[in-house]
Design an enzyme around this catalytic site. Structure first.
Site, PDB file in Angstrom:
ATOM      1  N   GLY A  26      44.759  56.851  62.265  1.00  0.00           N
ATOM      2  CA  GLY A  26      44.762  57.884  61.230  1.00  0.00           C
ATOM      3  C   GLY A  26      45.792  57.703  60.127  1.00  0.00           C
ATOM      4  N   SER A  27      46.196  56.453  59.854  1.00  0.00           N
ATOM      5  CA  SER A  27      47.185  56.281  58.781  1.00  0.00           C
ATOM      6  C   SER A  27      46.561  56.539  57.404  1.00  0.00           C
ATOM      7  CB  SER A  27      47.839  54.895  58.839  1.00  0.00           C
ATOM      8  OG  SER A  27      46.905  53.893  58.500  1.00  0.00           O
ATOM      9  N   ASN A  28      45.292  56.249  57.239  1.00  0.00           N
ATOM     10  CA  ASN A  28      44.632  56.563  55.963  1.00  0.00           C
ATOM     11  C   ASN A  28      44.491  58.078  55.785  1.00  0.00           C
ATOM     12  OD1 ASN A  28      43.741  54.139  54.306  1.00  0.00           O
ATOM     13  ND2 ASN A  28      43.171  53.504  56.381  1.00  0.00           N
ATOM     14  N   LEU A 107      26.655  55.417  60.604  1.00  0.00           N
ATOM     15  CA  LEU A 107      25.959  56.683  60.408  1.00  0.00           C
ATOM     16  C   LEU A 107      24.549  56.385  59.887  1.00  0.00           C
ATOM     17  CD1 LEU A 107      28.998  58.469  58.826  1.00  0.00           C
ATOM     18  CD2 LEU A 107      27.975  59.012  61.043  1.00  0.00           C
ATOM     19  N   HIS A 123      37.584  50.029  53.784  1.00  0.00           N
ATOM     20  CA  HIS A 123      37.357  48.829  54.596  1.00  0.00           C
ATOM     21  C   HIS A 123      38.425  47.776  54.268  1.00  0.00           C
ATOM     22  CE1 HIS A 123      35.043  45.955  56.950  1.00  0.00           C
ATOM     23  NE2 HIS A 123      35.295  45.070  55.999  1.00  0.00           N
TER      24      HIS A 123
HETATM   25  C1  GRF Z   1      41.708  50.633  58.429  1.00  0.00           C
HETATM   26  O1  GRF Z   1      42.095  49.299  58.288  1.00  0.00           O
HETATM   27  C2  GRF Z   1      40.353  50.861  57.808  1.00  0.00           C
HETATM   28  O2  GRF Z   1      40.134  50.065  56.691  1.00  0.00           O
HETATM   29  C3  GRF Z   1      39.426  50.436  58.906  1.00  0.00           C
HETATM   30  O3  GRF Z   1      40.031  50.907  60.084  1.00  0.00           O
HETATM   31  C4  GRF Z   1      41.439  50.993  59.878  1.00  0.00           C
HETATM   32  C5  GRF Z   1      41.814  52.406  60.181  1.00  0.00           C
HETATM   33  O4  GRF Z   1      43.210  52.588  60.117  1.00  0.00           O
HETATM   34  N1  GRF Z   1      38.099  50.943  58.674  1.00  0.00           N
HETATM   35  P1  GRF Z   1      43.807  54.062  60.225  1.00  0.00           P
HETATM   36  O5  GRF Z   1      43.170  54.711  61.447  1.00  0.00           O
HETATM   37  O6  GRF Z   1      43.477  54.791  58.958  1.00  0.00           O
HETATM   38  O7  GRF Z   1      45.279  53.870  60.412  1.00  0.00           O
END
Ligand code: GRF
Length: 222
Positions: A26-28, A107, A123
């Site tokens: 969940g870092s994004n 999905l 991605h």
């Molecule tokens: C990220 O590298 C995203 O691009 C990919 O999965 C990873 C998720 O990272 N789809 P986080 O869970 O957001 O830290």
């Protein structure tokens, strides 16, 4: 006097309701939460949904006071049933833009139809290169000297929808999947909130397979 362009309803109200789907770290998601807190995003996270109860990202949401929901895909009788439940939960919370932020499930068409041009994914490669899992390892194995991050609209095909934003990073000879991932992740955290803001401002128009980015809001209002 030029007519004032019509703004999307949510922008008039001040914030686009987001539904963020995660499966892990969940870092994004955290980057989006921080961008909102910093006033950089005209959006609010209405709900965070994970298909895994143990996803650490659920903690980020809870700490920010955001509603969380765990929907384990294994409990669903079919892929279509899972997608329908997911769409129902998002709709019930008024979600207008769905962000896949490390959501490790495809999905189907019915889900994509439920949120037309309103699902985005981040991605860790410069798509269309290296779709699917282990994109960073794929870049290393191919001997690429450049890789990066992509935010794109989601279609039922894997990692294939119209590209909204990309950011490139160098691939060093000494890189491992971990060092390359970290360099790419920093760019993901930058371009995901940026892409959400572009959409929130109504600046993304999809023309065939391409996204055309319109002028900033301030110029349109002049
Ligand atoms: C990220 O590298 C995203 O691009 C990919 O999965 C990873 C998720 O990272 N789809 P986080 O869970 O957001 O830290």
């Amino acid at each position: 006097m030029r007519p004032v362009p019509k703004l999307p309803k949510s922008v008039e109200k001040g914030s686009v309701p987001l539904g963020v789907l995660i499966s892990g770290r969940g870092s994004n998601l955290q980057a989006v939460i921080e961008a909102i807190a910093a006033g950089e995003l005209c959006a609010r996270v209405a709900v965070v949904i994970s298909n895994r109860a143990e996803a650490p990202g659920l903690g980020h949401a809870a700490r920010a006071g955001i509603e969380t929901l765990v929907l384990p895909h294994r409990d669903a009788p079919s892929r279509a049933a899972y997608d329908a439940r997911l769409a129902d939960e998002l709709k019930a919370r008024g979600v207008e833009l769905v962000c896949l932020a490390g959501f490790m499930r495809m999905l189907g068409p019915a889900f994509c139809d439920a949120f037309p041009r309103a699902i985005i994914n981040v991605h860790p490669s410069l798509l269309p290169a290296f779709p699917g899992v282990d994109a960073q390892q794929q870049a290393l194995a191919a001997g690429a000297s450049v890789s990066g991050a992509t935010v794109h609209f989601v279609t039922p095909e894997l990692d294939a929808g119209p590209i909204i934003l990309q950011a490139a990073v160098p691939v060093h000879q000494s890189d491992t999947a971990a060092t390359l991932s970290a360099r790419i992740l920093a760019e993901e955290h930058r371009i995901l909130p940026e892409a959400i803001q572009l959409i929130a401002e109504g600046r993304c128009r999809v023309d065939g397979d391409r996204v055309i980015i319109g002028p900033p809001l301030v110029d349109r209002l002049r």
